[in-house]
Design a protein around this motif. Structure first.
Motif, PDB file in Angstrom:
ATOM      1  N   MET A  76       5.902   4.026   6.164  1.00 18.20           N
ATOM      2  CA  MET A  76       7.016   4.972   6.145  1.00 18.20           C
ATOM      3  C   MET A  76       7.882   4.541   4.980  1.00 18.20           C
ATOM      4  O   MET A  76       8.571   3.548   5.051  1.00 18.20           O
ATOM      5  N   ASP A  77       7.792   5.281   3.890  1.00 15.70           N
ATOM      6  CA  ASP A  77       8.512   4.890   2.672  1.00 15.70           C
ATOM      7  C   ASP A  77       9.985   5.215   2.834  1.00 15.70           C
ATOM      8  O   ASP A  77      10.839   4.326   2.752  1.00 15.70           O
ATOM      9  N   CYS A  78      10.311   6.470   3.093  1.00 16.19           N
ATOM     10  CA  CYS A  78      11.709   6.866   3.273  1.00 16.19           C
ATOM     11  C   CYS A  78      11.760   8.241   3.885  1.00 16.19           C
ATOM     12  O   CYS A  78      10.769   8.965   3.870  1.00 16.19           O
ATOM     13  N   ALA A  87       8.613  -4.415  -5.295  1.00 13.75           N
ATOM     14  CA  ALA A  87       8.126  -3.784  -6.540  1.00 13.75           C
ATOM     15  C   ALA A  87       7.195  -2.595  -6.305  1.00 13.75           C
ATOM     16  O   ALA A  87       6.316  -2.331  -7.108  1.00 13.75           O
ATOM     17  N   GLU A  88       7.416  -1.869  -5.214  1.00 17.31           N
ATOM     18  CA  GLU A  88       6.649  -0.625  -5.013  1.00 17.31           C
ATOM     19  C   GLU A  88       6.988   0.367  -6.094  1.00 17.31           C
ATOM     20  O   GLU A  88       6.136   1.078  -6.609  1.00 17.31           O
ATOM     21  N   GLU A  89       8.281   0.409  -6.444  1.00 11.14           N
ATOM     22  CA  GLU A  89       8.731   1.423  -7.381  1.00 11.14           C
ATOM     23  C   GLU A  89       8.077   1.289  -8.753  1.00 11.14           C
ATOM     24  O   GLU A  89       7.936   2.254  -9.476  1.00 11.14           O
ATOM     25  N   PHE A  90       7.669   0.092  -9.118  1.00 12.56           N
ATOM     26  CA  PHE A  90       7.065  -0.121 -10.439  1.00 12.56           C
ATOM     27  C   PHE A  90       5.580   0.280 -10.449  1.00 12.56           C
ATOM     28  O   PHE A  90       4.950   0.322 -11.480  1.00 12.56           O
ATOM     29  N   ASN A 114       6.870  -0.868   4.720  1.00 10.59           N
ATOM     30  CA  ASN A 114       7.824  -0.086   3.923  1.00 10.59           C
ATOM     31  C   ASN A 114       8.221  -0.982   2.755  1.00 10.59           C
ATOM     32  O   ASN A 114       8.207  -2.195   2.886  1.00 10.59           O
ATOM     33  N   HIS A 115       8.538  -0.391   1.603  1.00  5.13           N
ATOM     34  CA  HIS A 115       9.007  -1.247   0.503  1.00  5.13           C
ATOM     35  C   HIS A 115      10.525  -1.366   0.550  1.00  5.13           C
ATOM     36  O   HIS A 115      11.193  -0.576   1.227  1.00  5.13           O
ATOM     37  N   PHE A 116      11.068  -2.354  -0.132  1.00  2.39           N
ATOM     38  CA  PHE A 116      12.525  -2.536  -0.081  1.00  2.39           C
ATOM     39  C   PHE A 116      13.183  -2.514  -1.448  1.00  2.39           C
ATOM     40  O   PHE A 116      14.397  -2.400  -1.557  1.00  2.39           O
ATOM     41  N   ILE A 148      18.289   6.116   0.541  1.00  2.89           N
ATOM     42  CA  ILE A 148      17.232   6.992   1.076  1.00  2.89           C
ATOM     43  C   ILE A 148      15.892   6.315   0.763  1.00  2.89           C
ATOM     44  O   ILE A 148      15.181   5.909   1.683  1.00  2.89           O
ATOM     45  N   ASP A 149      15.552   6.236  -0.524  1.00  6.32           N
ATOM     46  CA  ASP A 149      14.290   5.620  -0.948  1.00  6.32           C
ATOM     47  C   ASP A 149      14.569   4.222  -1.466  1.00  6.32           C
ATOM     48  O   ASP A 149      15.129   4.077  -2.550  1.00  6.32           O
ATOM     49  N   PRO A 150      14.163   3.201  -0.744  1.00  7.98           N
ATOM     50  CA  PRO A 150      13.324   3.159   0.447  1.00  7.98           C
ATOM     51  C   PRO A 150      14.070   2.664   1.684  1.00  7.98           C
ATOM     52  O   PRO A 150      13.466   2.530   2.742  1.00  7.98           O
ATOM     53  N   ASN A 151      15.363   2.371   1.575  1.00  6.06           N
ATOM     54  CA  ASN A 151      15.966   1.546   2.620  1.00  6.06           C
ATOM     55  C   ASN A 151      16.308   2.315   3.892  1.00  6.06           C
ATOM     56  O   ASN A 151      16.640   1.703   4.910  1.00  6.06           O
TER      57      ASN A 151
HETATM   58 ZN   LIG Z   1       9.888   4.690  -2.054  1.00 13.84          ZN
END
Ligand SMILES: [Zn+2]
Length: 770
Positions: free
Chosen positions: A463-465, A434-437, A386-388, A396-399
């Motif tokens: 499982m992202d969120c 840095a998944e979001e980027f 999962n990304h943080f 929610i996304d991603p935590n």
């Molecule tokens: Zn995410």
């Protein structure tokens, strides 16, 4: 923490000698444990061991999974969620570094082994936080008549008062201003651009106004720029994000819908991983193969300024647009009784400009990794991730996922400490930065360790969120479909209402909400892009599972997606109202899957099912595509001949898989008689593990994107969120349609033959001799 490469911690790969004895001891210990549990009358043991005089090895595994599930506690998930979402934590910032170390601490405290960070130096992007981005509309006399604030207001001060939380921006947007007439292009899909052209409206030199939804925002901007737009604005339509109305009683925090000034943030990068180090890890000591200018020339990074705006600002623009009304399916609602028009330009000579402050910066990011070492096959990796990093608080996304993953780790370690359980294969915990980027942390990791992963990784489970609260939703590759379905039957339904209606497990609601009626199972698709599973499947050929909880509404995603309002408050009260029961179920499903892959004597991979999907779904689809090619009769015969050969190979795969199924039964039986001798088991598992790798073409399947290497499954070119089938064949057909040459025709046949070659590779992998 210091950087320690995975390779540095390699343990012995020996599977002979000592492990055999250990296997026996583990089984004996587990048996004793099972009887103790049964005697104590523990809840799960009743369900699973009512006939414990006939305990089998698989039963022992199930019993442990039940204990792990029971150990997952919502109080802990809440605690982790609070810790990880305290401050806004965009990748590359001090706040996000802090979250990385908080995750490492949580995992270390739980008892994971070898917890450490893996750093990369990558190109990120930030706005000027002192100078918010804006949309300005001026009258023909030059007087300012509207200016967007560029900052969303705090609604719940206790949760949202972090510095710069409200800034509205998009990563990698071009820096600068643009003043021009506006043209409205619906969702900015390939079809929308095509239709705009048919309607005679030119986007060249204009500012493109597009609404969110129906695809990845980066693809919209990529297309707008290609079509000649000099700037772009993305807005949220209330049709998607405020379906009950925009009045305060109908939006956040009263309801789940987007408040007036809410804005979706996000990345505009077209492609995954660090923009400057394609195909190779972005390590300090390695050379970067691409410059920023080249990344812009290649269309990886946009050059034009782009802004995200609220539906309130969207209304200010749309109400002024001139030109003819947009088609009925381009109409939406942003307030008032408004008909969306196409433009270009405004009715009364007013002018719009956008001002975007955007800076590219190389920053250090850190993935976090931790292990539960397998007792029998330490070099077989069951990878959970999962990304943080988040756009703002990310509760929610991603935590939501980060908190659950930490609890899965803790619950597993508790089970290890309190029982005799230890996974047979290694479970690897991954927290991506840095998944979001643009999936940067996971992509750099896969690029760095691709050779090791291709040898050791059994599966990657992402499982992202959580995205809703109604039903489990799983995407996976065909060989894992049975495994994801079986695991869903082992987890209790988190919804009291659903349970009272007889739908006791995750599977029951999943089947009801997302059925594939023809197949009689839940609808399962192959994962596309959009989260960290993508590089594992598309670059390394590691089979992946990507799961979440969803609602069966018209949401593209949940309305508060990537806004500053994703705080623990909104999460607990708006997406998971019954004491985080959905979070808990997600953790239980994650643990169940991990446990299955870690402990099943034979890996739960079904090549027979894969072969039948190939024959019943993929090949008929290919046949339809082929029959649409505009070629002469004799040329068509050449294509058809290769297609027939591919069909024959797929048929061979089905026959071979069925035969292999017998080998599996035999191996399972002999292992249950003699667990001292796992070598047949290892041989079978090695073959199963290798099948997905057959589809990796090291040369890449797409000419302009060599990181897409999976011959069957790719991230779609036109929408990075979805997947496309046999992209190599499809690309060859597209090129031929544009320029029908003999060489182009040969390339179509060649690409079909490459798919066939991969299928034959699976047949050979399952065979006893080569
Ligand atoms: Zn995410």
């Amino acid at each position: 923490m210091p950087y320690v490469g995975v390779g540095a911690q390699t343990v012995s790969t020996s599977l002979t000698g000592a492990p055999m004895v250990k296997a026996y001891i583990a089984i004996a210990a587990s048996l004793i444990f099972v009887f103790c549990i049964a005697a104590l009358g523990v809840h799960h043991s009743e369900r699973k061991f009512n006939k414990f005089n006939k305990v089998s090895i698989d039963d022992i595994h199930k019993s442990d999974a039940g204990v792990i599930q029971d150990n997952i506690k919502t109080e802990n998930i809440k605690k982790y969620l609070r810790i990880f979402t305290k401050d806004p934590h965009v990748a590359g910032t001090e706040a996000n570094k802090k979250v990385a170390y908080e995750i490492a601490n949580a995992w270390s405290e739980a008892g994971l082994e070898d917890v450490h960070t893996l750093p990369y130096e990558v190109l990120l992007s930030y706005p000027d936080f002192e100078n918010p981005n804006s949309v300005i509309i001026k009258s023909s006399a030059g007087k300012e008549v509207f200016k967007s604030k560029g900052v969303s207001p705090v609604i719940i001060p206790d949760e949202q008062s972090g510095k710069y939380a409200g800034h509205q921006w998009l990563a990698y947007a071009g820096n600068g201003s643009a003043s021009a007439d506006v043209v409205y292009i619906n969702h900015g899909t390939a079809n929308d651009f095509k239709n705009l052209k048919l309607m005679g409206v030119d986007i060249k030199g204009k500012i493109a106004l597009m609404r969110y939804g129906h695809g990845f925002r980066g693809d919209k901007i990529h297309k707008a720029q290609q079509a000649g737009a000099i700037g772009a604005i993305l807005f949220s339509d209330t049709q998607d994000v405020a379906q009950d109305g925009v009045e305060s009683e109908n939006v956040y925090p009263k309801k789940i819908w987007m408040p007036n000034e809410g804005v979706q943030r996000g990345s505009l990068m077209h492609g995954d991983g660090d923009a400057l180090s394609p195909y190779y890890p972005s390590k300090k000591e390695l050379f970067k193969g691409r410059t920023i200018e080249e990344a812009k020339e290649d269309g990886v990074l946009p050059s034009i300024p782009v802004l995200p705006v609220s539906y309130t600002t969207g209304y200010e623009i749309l109400k002024r647009l001139s030109g003819r009304p947009a088609p009925s399916d381009w109409q939406g609602f942003v307030g008032g009784n408004l008909t969306y028009k196409l433009g270009p330009g405004f009715v009364n000579g007013e002018k719009l400009s956008i001002n975007v402050h955007s800076e590219l910066r190389t920053k250090r990011i850190r993935n976090v990794i931790g292990y539960i070492r397998g007792s029998e096959e330490p070099d077989s990796y069951i990878m959970l991730g999962n990304h943080f990093d988040a756009w703002v608080y990310g509760s929610i996304d991603p935590n939501s996922g980060t908190a659950v993953l930490a609890e899965v780790a803790r619950a597993m370690m508790q089970t290890i400490n309190e029982t005799s359980w230890k996974p047979a294969r290694t479970i690897v915990f991954n927290a991506w930065d840095a998944e979001e980027f643009g999936l940067i942390g996971s992509t750099e990791f896969v690029e760095e360790f691709v050779n090791i992963l291709q040898k050791r990784a059994v599966v990657y489970i992402n499982m992202d969120c959580i995205q809703g609260n109604i039903s489990l939703h799983v995407d996976t590759v065909p060989i894992l479909e049975h495994a994801v379905i079986e695991a869903s039957k082992q987890v209790e339904n988190p919804s009291k209402r659903e349970r009272s209606r007889g739908r006791k497990t995750l599977y029951d609601t999943w089947m009801k909400v997302f059925p594939d009626k023809k197949a009689g199972v839940p609808k399962i698709r192959v994962p596309g892009g959009g989260s960290d599973h993508a590089p594992f499947l598309n670059f390394a050929g590691v089979p992946v599972i990507n799961f979440t909880f969803k609602n069966y509404t018209t949401w593209d995603t949940y309305p508060l997606y990537h806004t500053m309002y994703e705080t623990p408050f909104s999460n607990i009260h708006l997406l998971d109202t019954d004491n985080l029961s959905v979070h808990k179920a997600i953790g239980q499903y994650w643990a169940e899957l991990a446990k299955t892959f870690a402990d099943d004597v034979i890996l739960p991979m079904n090549t027979t099912h894969f072969a039948s999907v190939m024959l019943k779904t993929y090949l008929p689809q290919l046949k339809t595509t082929i029959s649409g090619i505009n070629v002469s009769r004799s040329d068509f015969e050449d294509i058809r001949t290769q297609y027939a050969l591919l069909s024959k190979s797929a048929q061979d795969l089905l026959t071979m898989s069925k035969k292999f199924q017998e080998t599996i039964h035999f191996t399972q039986h002999s292992f249950s008689q003699n667990p001292y001798d796992p070598k047949h088991v290892n041989a079978v598992n090695e073959r199963l593990k290798s099948t997905e790798r057959c589809f990796i073409n090291p040369r890449g399947v797409s000419m302009h994107n060599p990181s897409a290497r999976h011959v069957l499954f790719s991230v779609s070119d036109s929408d990075s969120y979805s997947s496309s089938l046999m992209a190599g064949v499809q690309n060859a057909i597209n090129s031929y349609d544009l320029n029908p040459t003999k060489k182009g025709l040969r390339e179509i046949i060649n690409q079909i033959s490459i798919v066939q070659y991969s299928v034959i590779c699976v047949v050979n992998t399952l065979r006893d001799v080569i």
